[in-house]
Design a protein around this motif. Sequence first.
Motif, PDB file in Angstrom:
ATOM      1  N   LEU A 229       0.801  -1.211   0.000  1.00 21.97           N
ATOM      2  CA  LEU A 229       0.000   0.000   0.000  1.00 21.97           C
ATOM      3  C   LEU A 229       0.839   1.269   0.000  1.00 21.97           C
ATOM      4  O   LEU A 229       2.038   1.253   0.295  1.00 21.97           O
ATOM      5  CB  LEU A 229      -0.934  -0.009   1.227  1.00 21.97           C
ATOM      6  N   ARG A 230       0.148   2.351  -0.362  1.00 26.36           N
ATOM      7  CA  ARG A 230       0.742   3.693  -0.300  1.00 26.36           C
ATOM      8  C   ARG A 230       0.099   4.447   0.850  1.00 26.36           C
ATOM      9  O   ARG A 230      -1.128   4.404   1.007  1.00 26.36           O
ATOM     10  CB  ARG A 230       0.469   4.468  -1.583  1.00 26.36           C
ATOM     11  N   THR A 231       0.934   5.164   1.602  1.00 28.87           N
ATOM     12  CA  THR A 231       0.380   5.998   2.667  1.00 28.87           C
ATOM     13  C   THR A 231       0.028   7.391   2.153  1.00 28.87           C
ATOM     14  O   THR A 231      -0.870   8.045   2.693  1.00 28.87           O
ATOM     15  CB  THR A 231       1.369   6.118   3.839  1.00 28.87           C
ATOM     16  N   VAL A 232       0.710   7.842   1.134  1.00 28.23           N
ATOM     17  CA  VAL A 232       0.379   9.094   0.452  1.00 28.23           C
ATOM     18  C   VAL A 232       0.599   8.880  -1.034  1.00 28.23           C
ATOM     19  O   VAL A 232       1.293   7.952  -1.447  1.00 28.23           O
ATOM     20  CB  VAL A 232       1.234  10.279   0.938  1.00 28.23           C
ATOM     21  N   TRP A 233       0.022   9.758  -1.875  1.00 25.63           N
ATOM     22  CA  TRP A 233      -0.027   9.483  -3.310  1.00 25.63           C
ATOM     23  C   TRP A 233       1.339   9.480  -3.969  1.00 25.63           C
ATOM     24  O   TRP A 233       1.551   8.818  -4.982  1.00 25.63           O
ATOM     25  CB  TRP A 233      -0.935  10.492  -4.009  1.00 25.63           C
ATOM     26  N   TYR A 234       2.293  10.244  -3.403  1.00 27.05           N
ATOM     27  CA  TYR A 234       3.573  10.423  -4.079  1.00 27.05           C
ATOM     28  C   TYR A 234       4.653   9.437  -3.621  1.00 27.05           C
ATOM     29  O   TYR A 234       5.793   9.512  -4.046  1.00 27.05           O
ATOM     30  CB  TYR A 234       4.088  11.854  -3.897  1.00 27.05           C
ATOM     31  N   THR A 235       4.300   8.497  -2.734  1.00 25.58           N
ATOM     32  CA  THR A 235       5.299   7.529  -2.279  1.00 25.58           C
ATOM     33  C   THR A 235       5.147   6.215  -3.031  1.00 25.58           C
ATOM     34  O   THR A 235       4.093   5.907  -3.589  1.00 25.58           O
ATOM     35  CB  THR A 235       5.167   7.252  -0.777  1.00 25.58           C
ATOM     36  N   SER A 236       6.201   5.449  -3.033  1.00 28.96           N
ATOM     37  CA  SER A 236       6.138   4.112  -3.619  1.00 28.96           C
ATOM     38  C   SER A 236       5.410   3.176  -2.652  1.00 28.96           C
ATOM     39  O   SER A 236       5.443   3.385  -1.444  1.00 28.96           O
ATOM     40  CB  SER A 236       7.547   3.579  -3.868  1.00 28.96           C
ATOM     41  N   PRO A 237       4.777   2.141  -3.188  1.00 29.01           N
ATOM     42  CA  PRO A 237       4.101   1.181  -2.299  1.00 29.01           C
ATOM     43  C   PRO A 237       5.099   0.462  -1.393  1.00 29.01           C
ATOM     44  O   PRO A 237       6.245   0.229  -1.773  1.00 29.01           O
ATOM     45  CB  PRO A 237       3.443   0.194  -3.268  1.00 29.01           C
ATOM     46  N   SER A 238       4.644   0.124  -0.202  1.00 26.70           N
ATOM     47  CA  SER A 238       5.466  -0.633   0.743  1.00 26.70           C
ATOM     48  C   SER A 238       4.652  -1.794   1.291  1.00 26.70           C
ATOM     49  O   SER A 238       3.426  -1.751   1.292  1.00 26.70           O
ATOM     50  CB  SER A 238       5.919   0.260   1.901  1.00 26.70           C
ATOM     51  N   ASP A 239       5.363  -2.797   1.752  1.00 30.24           N
ATOM     52  CA  ASP A 239       4.720  -3.969   2.349  1.00 30.24           C
ATOM     53  C   ASP A 239       4.467  -3.751   3.833  1.00 30.24           C
ATOM     54  O   ASP A 239       5.346  -3.303   4.564  1.00 30.24           O
ATOM     55  CB  ASP A 239       5.639  -5.190   2.206  1.00 30.24           C
ATOM     56  N   TYR A 240       3.277  -4.112   4.264  1.00 27.37           N
ATOM     57  CA  TYR A 240       2.930  -4.096   5.677  1.00 27.37           C
ATOM     58  C   TYR A 240       2.404  -5.471   6.057  1.00 27.37           C
ATOM     59  O   TYR A 240       1.770  -6.153   5.245  1.00 27.37           O
ATOM     60  CB  TYR A 240       1.879  -3.027   5.970  1.00 27.37           C
ATOM     61  N   TRP A 241       2.674  -5.844   7.312  1.00 23.58           N
ATOM     62  CA  TRP A 241       2.314  -7.177   7.794  1.00 23.58           C
ATOM     63  C   TRP A 241       1.484  -7.099   9.071  1.00 23.58           C
ATOM     64  O   TRP A 241       1.685  -6.216   9.900  1.00 23.58           O
ATOM     65  CB  TRP A 241       3.563  -7.994   8.089  1.00 23.58           C
ATOM     66  N   GLY A 242       0.591  -8.056   9.203  1.00 25.88           N
ATOM     67  CA  GLY A 242      -0.119  -8.223  10.455  1.00 25.88           C
ATOM     68  C   GLY A 242       0.731  -9.007  11.437  1.00 25.88           C
ATOM     69  O   GLY A 242       1.838  -9.449  11.120  1.00 25.88           O
ATOM     70  N   GLN A 243       0.187  -9.198  12.634  1.00 28.53           N
ATOM     71  CA  GLN A 243       0.942  -9.843  13.695  1.00 28.53           C
ATOM     72  C   GLN A 243       0.887 -11.368  13.608  1.00 28.53           C
ATOM     73  O   GLN A 243       1.649 -12.064  14.264  1.00 28.53           O
ATOM     74  CB  GLN A 243       0.422  -9.392  15.073  1.00 28.53           C
ATOM     75  N   GLY A 244      -0.003 -11.881  12.795  1.00 30.85           N
ATOM     76  CA  GLY A 244      -0.138 -13.321  12.623  1.00 30.85           C
ATOM     77  C   GLY A 244      -1.226 -13.905  13.493  1.00 30.85           C
ATOM     78  O   GLY A 244      -1.489 -13.433  14.609  1.00 30.85           O
ATOM     79  N   THR A 245      -1.882 -14.928  12.972  1.00 31.44           N
ATOM     80  CA  THR A 245      -2.914 -15.642  13.731  1.00 31.44           C
ATOM     81  C   THR A 245      -2.699 -17.138  13.529  1.00 31.44           C
ATOM     82  O   THR A 245      -2.463 -17.599  12.416  1.00 31.44           O
ATOM     83  CB  THR A 245      -4.324 -15.199  13.299  1.00 31.44           C
ATOM     84  N   GLN A 246      -2.780 -17.881  14.624  1.00 35.28           N
ATOM     85  CA  GLN A 246      -2.502 -19.317  14.568  1.00 35.28           C
ATOM     86  C   GLN A 246      -3.715 -20.082  14.055  1.00 35.28           C
ATOM     87  O   GLN A 246      -4.838 -19.875  14.536  1.00 35.28           O
ATOM     88  CB  GLN A 246      -2.125 -19.833  15.960  1.00 35.28           C
ATOM     89  N   VAL A 247      -3.467 -20.954  13.110  1.00 32.41           N
ATOM     90  CA  VAL A 247      -4.478 -21.900  12.638  1.00 32.41           C
ATOM     91  C   VAL A 247      -3.943 -23.301  12.900  1.00 32.41           C
ATOM     92  O   VAL A 247      -2.851 -23.650  12.441  1.00 32.41           O
ATOM     93  CB  VAL A 247      -4.776 -21.714  11.143  1.00 32.41           C
ATOM     94  N   THR A 248      -4.699 -24.077  13.648  1.00 33.47           N
ATOM     95  CA  THR A 248      -4.302 -25.442  13.970  1.00 33.47           C
ATOM     96  C   THR A 248      -5.394 -26.395  13.526  1.00 33.47           C
ATOM     97  O   THR A 248      -6.562 -26.226  13.914  1.00 33.47           O
ATOM     98  CB  THR A 248      -4.047 -25.610  15.473  1.00 33.47           C
ATOM     99  N   VAL A 249      -5.023 -27.364  12.710  1.00 37.66           N
ATOM    100  CA  VAL A 249      -5.975 -28.349  12.206  1.00 37.66           C
ATOM    101  C   VAL A 249      -5.598 -29.709  12.779  1.00 37.66           C
ATOM    102  O   VAL A 249      -4.509 -30.218  12.519  1.00 37.66           O
ATOM    103  CB  VAL A 249      -5.970 -28.401  10.674  1.00 37.66           C
ATOM    104  N   SER A 250      -6.501 -30.274  13.555  1.00 39.46           N
ATOM    105  CA  SER A 250      -6.226 -31.563  14.186  1.00 39.46           C
ATOM    106  C   SER A 250      -6.721 -32.703  13.304  1.00 39.46           C
ATOM    107  O   SER A 250      -7.729 -32.573  12.601  1.00 39.46           O
ATOM    108  CB  SER A 250      -6.893 -31.635  15.556  1.00 39.46           C
ATOM    109  N   SER A 251      -6.024 -33.820  13.382  1.00 38.99           N
ATOM    110  CA  SER A 251      -6.391 -34.964  12.532  1.00 38.99           C
ATOM    111  C   SER A 251      -7.379 -35.880  13.228  1.00 38.99           C
ATOM    112  O   SER A 251      -7.677 -35.735  14.397  1.00 38.99           O
ATOM    113  CB  SER A 251      -5.142 -35.747  12.163  1.00 38.99           C
TER     114      SER A 251
END
Length: 121
Positions: A99-121
């Motif tokens: 995403l861009r934070t303002v129109w004149y900047t290049s896009p940058s990557d931002y990340w969330g904190q992560g969420t655990q998904v556990t699938v049991s057999s």
Amino acid sequence: QVQLVESGGGLVQAGGSLRLSCAASGSIFSINVMGWYRQVPGKQRELVAAITSGGSTNYADSVKDRFTISRDNAKNTVYLQMNSLKPEDTAVYYCNADLRTVWYTSPSDYWGQGTQVTVSS
């Protein structure tokens, strides 16, 4: 300041479903691509699915026909509907936004904190 906040992870039995959500907030001018990645201990983070602002999607082969990515551009939110979950889907899932934070900047990557998904057999 930009924040990506994920929700919807948890524990589910094999064959079950989960829906992840990720909302981007803060100083955002535009968001190009939003996506979901996952990572297990000792392995590299891998792309699960991505979606452009126009709705074009891309999926990892391992999740095609089981997972569906979608987004609400008005809410800066991306979703991942995960069906027919398998134990090998167990991982920490991370939201990503290019995403861009303002129109004149290049896009940058931002990340969330992560969420655990556990699938049991």
